[in-house]
Design a protein around this motif. Structure first.
Motif, PDB file in Angstrom:
ATOM      1  N   GLY A 155       0.826  -1.291   0.028  1.00  0.00           N
ATOM      2  CA  GLY A 155      -0.133   0.047  -0.004  1.00  0.00           C
ATOM      3  C   GLY A 155       0.736   1.379  -0.003  1.00  0.00           C
ATOM      4  N   THR A 156       0.148   2.305  -0.050  1.00  0.00           N
ATOM      5  CA  THR A 156       0.817   3.478  -0.381  1.00  0.00           C
ATOM      6  C   THR A 156       1.655   4.120   0.998  1.00  0.00           C
ATOM      7  N   ILE A 157       0.894   3.682   2.046  1.00  0.00           N
ATOM      8  CA  ILE A 157       1.355   3.973   3.418  1.00  0.00           C
ATOM      9  C   ILE A 157       2.605   2.981   3.713  1.00  0.00           C
ATOM     10  N   GLY A 158       2.297   1.636   3.440  1.00  0.00           N
ATOM     11  CA  GLY A 158       3.345   0.451   3.489  1.00  0.00           C
ATOM     12  C   GLY A 158       4.576   0.740   2.961  1.00  0.00           C
ATOM     13  N   ARG A 159       4.336   1.025   1.798  1.00  0.00           N
ATOM     14  CA  ARG A 159       5.869   1.196   0.703  1.00  0.00           C
ATOM     15  C   ARG A 159       6.633   2.457   1.308  1.00  0.00           C
ATOM     16  N   SER A 160       5.778   3.655   1.959  1.00  0.00           N
ATOM     17  CA  SER A 160       6.709   4.680   2.389  1.00  0.00           C
ATOM     18  C   SER A 160       7.209   4.353   3.623  1.00  0.00           C
ATOM     19  N   LEU A 161       6.432   3.665   4.643  1.00  0.00           N
ATOM     20  CA  LEU A 161       6.966   3.421   5.661  1.00  0.00           C
ATOM     21  C   LEU A 161       8.213   2.756   5.855  1.00  0.00           C
ATOM     22  N   CYS A 162       8.077   1.342   5.092  1.00  0.00           N
ATOM     23  CA  CYS A 162       9.444   0.585   5.094  1.00  0.00           C
ATOM     24  C   CYS A 162      10.615   1.361   4.659  1.00  0.00           C
ATOM     25  N   ALA A 163      10.394   2.223   3.716  1.00  0.00           N
ATOM     26  CA  ALA A 163      11.696   3.203   3.203  1.00  0.00           C
ATOM     27  C   ALA A 163      12.124   4.168   4.367  1.00  0.00           C
ATOM     28  N   LEU A 164      11.151   4.671   4.965  1.00  0.00           N
ATOM     29  CA  LEU A 164      11.492   5.496   6.078  1.00  0.00           C
ATOM     30  C   LEU A 164      12.233   4.743   7.182  1.00  0.00           C
ATOM     31  N   LEU A 165      11.609   3.378   7.529  1.00  0.00           N
ATOM     32  CA  LEU A 165      12.437   2.751   8.619  1.00  0.00           C
ATOM     33  C   LEU A 165      13.842   1.948   8.184  1.00  0.00           C
ATOM     34  N   HIS A 170      16.657   0.750  10.649  1.00  0.00           N
ATOM     35  CA  HIS A 170      16.055  -0.323  10.795  1.00  0.00           C
ATOM     36  C   HIS A 170      16.168  -1.385   9.930  1.00  0.00           C
ATOM     37  N   THR A 171      15.974  -2.722  10.194  1.00  0.00           N
ATOM     38  CA  THR A 171      15.856  -3.742   9.367  1.00  0.00           C
ATOM     39  C   THR A 171      14.506  -4.138   9.300  1.00  0.00           C
ATOM     40  N   VAL A 172      14.035  -4.089   7.735  1.00  0.00           N
ATOM     41  CA  VAL A 172      12.491  -4.311   7.690  1.00  0.00           C
ATOM     42  C   VAL A 172      12.286  -5.666   7.208  1.00  0.00           C
ATOM     43  N   VAL A 173      11.468  -6.603   7.727  1.00  0.00           N
ATOM     44  CA  VAL A 173      11.008  -7.786   7.237  1.00  0.00           C
ATOM     45  C   VAL A 173       9.349  -7.502   6.762  1.00  0.00           C
ATOM     46  N   LYS A 174       9.250  -7.835   5.449  1.00  0.00           N
ATOM     47  CA  LYS A 174       7.935  -7.554   4.983  1.00  0.00           C
ATOM     48  C   LYS A 174       7.042  -8.677   4.970  1.00  0.00           C
ATOM     49  N   LEU A 175       5.950  -8.944   5.543  1.00  0.00           N
ATOM     50  CA  LEU A 175       5.211  -9.910   5.663  1.00  0.00           C
ATOM     51  C   LEU A 175       4.027  -9.959   4.481  1.00  0.00           C
ATOM     52  N   VAL A 176       4.420 -11.036   3.780  1.00  0.00           N
ATOM     53  CA  VAL A 176       3.474 -10.844   2.283  1.00  0.00           C
ATOM     54  C   VAL A 176       2.791 -12.039   2.152  1.00  0.00           C
ATOM     55  N   GLN A 337     -12.170  18.377   8.825  1.00  0.00           N
ATOM     56  CA  GLN A 337     -11.519  17.360   8.233  1.00  0.00           C
ATOM     57  C   GLN A 337     -10.467  17.439   9.091  1.00  0.00           C
ATOM     58  N   ALA A 338      -9.752  16.271   9.683  1.00  0.00           N
ATOM     59  CA  ALA A 338      -8.795  15.989  10.334  1.00  0.00           C
ATOM     60  C   ALA A 338      -7.626  15.405   9.514  1.00  0.00           C
ATOM     61  N   TRP A 339      -6.824  16.130   8.931  1.00  0.00           N
ATOM     62  CA  TRP A 339      -5.902  15.612   7.935  1.00  0.00           C
ATOM     63  C   TRP A 339      -4.472  15.459   8.509  1.00  0.00           C
ATOM     64  N   ILE A 340      -3.422  14.854   7.715  1.00  0.00           N
ATOM     65  CA  ILE A 340      -2.266  14.555   8.243  1.00  0.00           C
ATOM     66  C   ILE A 340      -1.417  14.316   6.867  1.00  0.00           C
ATOM     67  N   GLY A 341      -0.081  14.988   6.780  1.00  0.00           N
ATOM     68  CA  GLY A 341       0.780  14.620   5.670  1.00  0.00           C
ATOM     69  C   GLY A 341       1.230  13.270   5.870  1.00  0.00           C
ATOM     70  N   ILE A 342       1.521  12.654   4.789  1.00  0.00           N
ATOM     71  CA  ILE A 342       2.029  11.218   4.743  1.00  0.00           C
ATOM     72  C   ILE A 342       3.333  11.075   5.525  1.00  0.00           C
ATOM     73  N   ASP A 343       4.369  11.871   5.521  1.00  0.00           N
ATOM     74  CA  ASP A 343       5.508  11.919   6.103  1.00  0.00           C
ATOM     75  C   ASP A 343       5.254  12.270   7.548  1.00  0.00           C
ATOM     76  N   ASP A 344       4.524  12.976   8.141  1.00  0.00           N
ATOM     77  CA  ASP A 344       4.171  13.252   9.599  1.00  0.00           C
ATOM     78  C   ASP A 344       3.465  11.796  10.058  1.00  0.00           C
ATOM     79  N   LEU A 345       2.712  11.262   9.321  1.00  0.00           N
ATOM     80  CA  LEU A 345       1.982   9.918   9.725  1.00  0.00           C
ATOM     81  C   LEU A 345       3.218   8.927  10.087  1.00  0.00           C
ATOM     82  N   LEU A 346       4.161   9.077   9.001  1.00  0.00           N
ATOM     83  CA  LEU A 346       5.247   7.968   9.082  1.00  0.00           C
ATOM     84  C   LEU A 346       6.038   8.110  10.300  1.00  0.00           C
ATOM     85  N   ASP A 347       6.212   9.396  10.582  1.00  0.00           N
ATOM     86  CA  ASP A 347       6.950   9.750  11.877  1.00  0.00           C
ATOM     87  C   ASP A 347       6.369   9.275  13.043  1.00  0.00           C
TER      88      ASP A 347
END
Length: 445
Positions: A155-165, A170-176, A337-347
């Protein structure tokens, strides 16, 4: 033709260079408005290859070379059949201004017009500075490298979060759900996960779940429940039962918990649950994490607001409409509307992993919710377009049905991030307009 841009970031040169070497760097630096997918990352800045996919099947192959750690590296366009047409040599240079500041210099020699590249480079410099600042705050709070298992990585959030981590060390293990394609993936059966799935894992981030968007038919609502409640329960039970396994379980949640319309009431994490299908769904979804908490894990439920990124969600749908000058408020425009930028969500997800003081529900929203009419006005201003064409309320009802429109498009939720504010959390973009300008490459000036 040539184009050179530079910016100073508040980090030592060695750390800036090391950040670029880690998996996910190219994902973090690719502007979300660009129609590009990262098909392959370069594993070595001195000789690796990155492959980017563009529309119509065009592939941009960039070969890395001339690396001098930590001063510079180069990538050059090397796509067969197009090398005689497109010329590209991008030198990435890092100059130590002092022990704690680095000048990042991007020098591009290409026949690609410079005006197409300026907003990209400006975005890259802002993104790099913000990521490094967030990483320094994490280190100051006690972050240590973890092995993190993540679901929902496509997903959009998942791809971005894995990259940030991964760029954070960090070591990321993707559960697929399909067959693993590398050592960084493990096969996950949501209904009955393998007992060894979480061995060697320090923390779990659980994002998987069917998209909320769609008509609220009985079948759609059952799909939403089936993709969340059972898989979350099974994963939480496994996390609790794994010897030497994870100590942290972070699960996606949503501000739908508060119900579709609470008027002007400020909604904090201690506010009562609202009414309606989504409120009940989210409540059950959060309850499904209880086995992990009962097993002694620290559990965080990230109640996410309207995520802003042109790569997905509402902004992806609204962007072309507003860019064409056809946008405007929805209905009365009075709804919050309670919004959040995607990078703030990742943080926030990242903080949930390392901040031992954070547990339970956390409102992942910016500190300044806006009314829909104000959101429309800001988006139109950022795109230099009018916002004169309101969307009548019957439009969303045709697409989503009466219940879906009421719970999604017409929802009014004045949610505030009380827990994060009390914890002294730093938001990259606390106000809407700067966030949209960054995400859409429309910086002021």
């Amino acid at each position: 033709m040539g184009l050179t841009r530079s910016a100073v970031v508040a980090a030592p040169r060695s750390e800036v260079y090391a950040w670029h070497e880690r998996p996910g760097a190219i994902v973090r630096l690719t502007p979300p408005w660009m129609p590009v997918s990262i098909e392959q990352e370069a594993t070595d800045l001195s000789g690796g290859t990155a492959v980017l996919g563009f529309p119509l099947g065009f592939r941009w192959i960039a070969r890395h070379s001339s690396a001098e750690v930590p001063q510079r590296f180069v990538d050059e366009f090397d796509t067969p059949l197009a090398r005689q047409i497109v010329h590209w040599r991008h030198t990435h240079e890092f100059v130590a201004e002092d022990d704690d500041h680095t000048r990042v210099v991007d020098d591009i020699r290409s026949n690609v017009p410079g005006f197409l590249l300026r907003s990209m480079l400006e975005y890259r410099h802002r993104q790099l500075a913000d990521d490094l600042a967030a990483l320094q705050r994490a280190h100051a709070t006690g972050m240590r490298p973890l092995t993190v298992a993540v679901t929902g990585t496509h997903g959009t959030i998942g791809r971005s979060l894995c990259a940030l981590l991964s760029t954070s060390g960090h070591t990321v293990v993707k559960l697929v759900r399909g067959e693993p394609r590398g050592t960084d993936e493990r096969r996950w059966d949501p209904a009955s996960p393998d007992r060894s799935l979480l061995e060697g894992i320090d923390a779990v981030v659980h994002l998987a779940g069917a998209s909320i968007a769609g008509r609220f038919t009985p079948q759609h609502k059952q799909r939403l429940r089936d993709s969340r409640i059972g898989p979350t329960t099974a994963l939480a039970e496994l996390a609790a039962a794994t010897d030497g396994g994870p100590s942290v379980f972070v699960s996606a949640s949503a501000i739908g918990y508060y119900g579709a319309d609470r008027g002007d009431e400020e909604l904090t994490e201690s506010s009562a649950r609202g009414e309606g299908f989504l409120a009940e769904l989210v409540s059950d979804w959060e309850q499904a994490t209880e086995p992990a908490a009962a097993g002694g894990l620290r559990v965080v439920q990230v109640r996410t607001g309207l995520v802003q990124t042109p790569a997905g969600g509402t902004l992806k749908a609204l962007y072309p409409l507003f860019a064409a000058g056809l946008g405007g408020r929805l209905g009365s425009g009075e709804q919050w509307q309670a919004w959040i930028g995607i990078d703030d969500l990742l943080d926030i997800y990242h903080r949930a992993l390392y901040d031992d003081q954070l547990s339970g529900p956390v409102n992942a929203v910016a500190p300044a919710p806006v009314r829909n009419q104000d959101y429309a006005a800001v988006l139109a201003r950022v795109l230099h377009r009018p916002a004169l064409l309101p969307t009548p309320s019957f439009g969303p009802r045709l697409l989503l049905g009466a219940e879906g429109a009421g719970e999604l498009a017409e929802a009014s939720q004045r949610v505030v991030p009380t827990r994060l504010v009390e914890a002294g959390h730093v938001f990259r973009y606390a106000e809407l307009e700067p966030a949209l300008r960054h995400l859409l490459g429309r910086a002021q000036g």
